[in-house]
Design an enzyme around this catalytic site. Structure first.
Site, PDB file in Angstrom:
ATOM      1  N   ALA A  55       0.836  -1.204   0.000  1.00 21.52           N
ATOM      2  CA  ALA A  55       0.000   0.000   0.000  1.00 21.52           C
ATOM      3  C   ALA A  55       0.870   1.254   0.000  1.00 21.52           C
ATOM      4  CB  ALA A  55      -0.924   0.000   1.212  1.00 21.52           C
ATOM      5  N   GLU A 138      -6.221 -13.198  -6.912  1.00 21.89           N
ATOM      6  CA  GLU A 138      -5.244 -13.373  -7.990  1.00 21.89           C
ATOM      7  C   GLU A 138      -4.836 -14.838  -8.055  1.00 21.89           C
ATOM      8  OE1 GLU A 138      -1.522 -10.824  -9.266  1.00 21.89           O
ATOM      9  OE2 GLU A 138      -0.884 -12.416  -7.887  1.00 21.89           O
ATOM     10  N   HIS A 154      12.099 -15.194  -5.411  1.00 18.53           N
ATOM     11  CA  HIS A 154      11.394 -14.502  -4.334  1.00 18.53           C
ATOM     12  C   HIS A 154      12.260 -14.437  -3.077  1.00 18.53           C
ATOM     13  CE1 HIS A 154       7.930 -13.062  -2.052  1.00 18.53           C
ATOM     14  NE2 HIS A 154       8.258 -13.926  -1.111  1.00 18.53           N
TER      15      HIS A 154
END
Length: 209
Positions: A55, A138, A154
């Protein structure tokens, strides 16, 4: 955001329900003796620290999370072969209990890092005590080779905060191409692999009758 558990509960419910449904599809394929396009399924709700970090990076106010962040709930579908990805896509597109609202093809159009996967954003209805709530989920669809590479990338991304040393970056790109070549080679012998798996499954069932 005062209570994250309450806010994220519908997302957890969506993940749990979709995992059950997708695993059910896999079992139906297995019982029909057809090749199953789904090897296995995982899912998660994004952890709160990751939500806050995203965010902040995307400049998304907390009261706009539901509309502007589409991966609060995530499903990952692993396939044996690249061709299976298209089968899974058709299964999702034709279901009546969800709606595909966006698709991003990172297989045909890989990311500069070498990342390959097919991303689908679903609009999924969750039944709550306050009525029906539509959740964005998703879904990432990828082969086992793509998933292995993405898992390693990752971990390294977490270590280096996205700023890879040049030699690591180049090695990752080479590894991504090697993984893709592996997928291409496996596609060439797909028929042989599937027949071998059917023979193994028949033998297993005979020995366990």
């Amino acid at each position: 955001m005062n209570d994250w558990d309450i806010f994220l509960a519908p997302y957890k419910q969506a993940v749990d329900e979709l995992k059950i449904k997708l695993k059910g599809i896999r079992e139906q394929y297995k019982r029909s003796s057809k090749h199953t396009p789904i090897e296995f399924v995982t899912g998660r709700v994004k952890p709160v620290p990751s939500i806050l970090d995203k965010a902040k990076r995307k400049n998304v106010p907390l009261d706009s999370l539901e509309d502007e962040i589409q991966d609060l709930a995530g499903i990952r579908i692993m396939c044996q072969f690249v061709e299976d990805i298209n089968t899974v896509l058709e299964l999702l597109r034709t279901r009546r209990d969800l709606e595909v609202i966006e698709e991003r093809d990172y297989i045909t159009n890989k990311k500069p890092s070498g990342y390959r996967s097919y991303h689908v954003v679903l609009r999924y209805p969750v039944q709550t005590i306050d009525g029906e709530k539509h959740i964005h989920v998703e879904v990432q669809i990828r082969t086992l080779a793509m998933n292995f590479w993405a898992t390693i990338e990752h971990s390294l991304n977490y270590k280096y905060s996205g700023e890879f040393p040049k030699d690591i970056e180049l090695r990752l790109q080479r590894a991504a191409e090697a993984a893709f070549r592996l997928d291409e080679e496996m596609s060439q012998i797909r028929g042989e692999v599937q027949e071998a798996q059917r023979m193994f499954n028949r033998k297993y069932e005979e020995n366990n009758d």
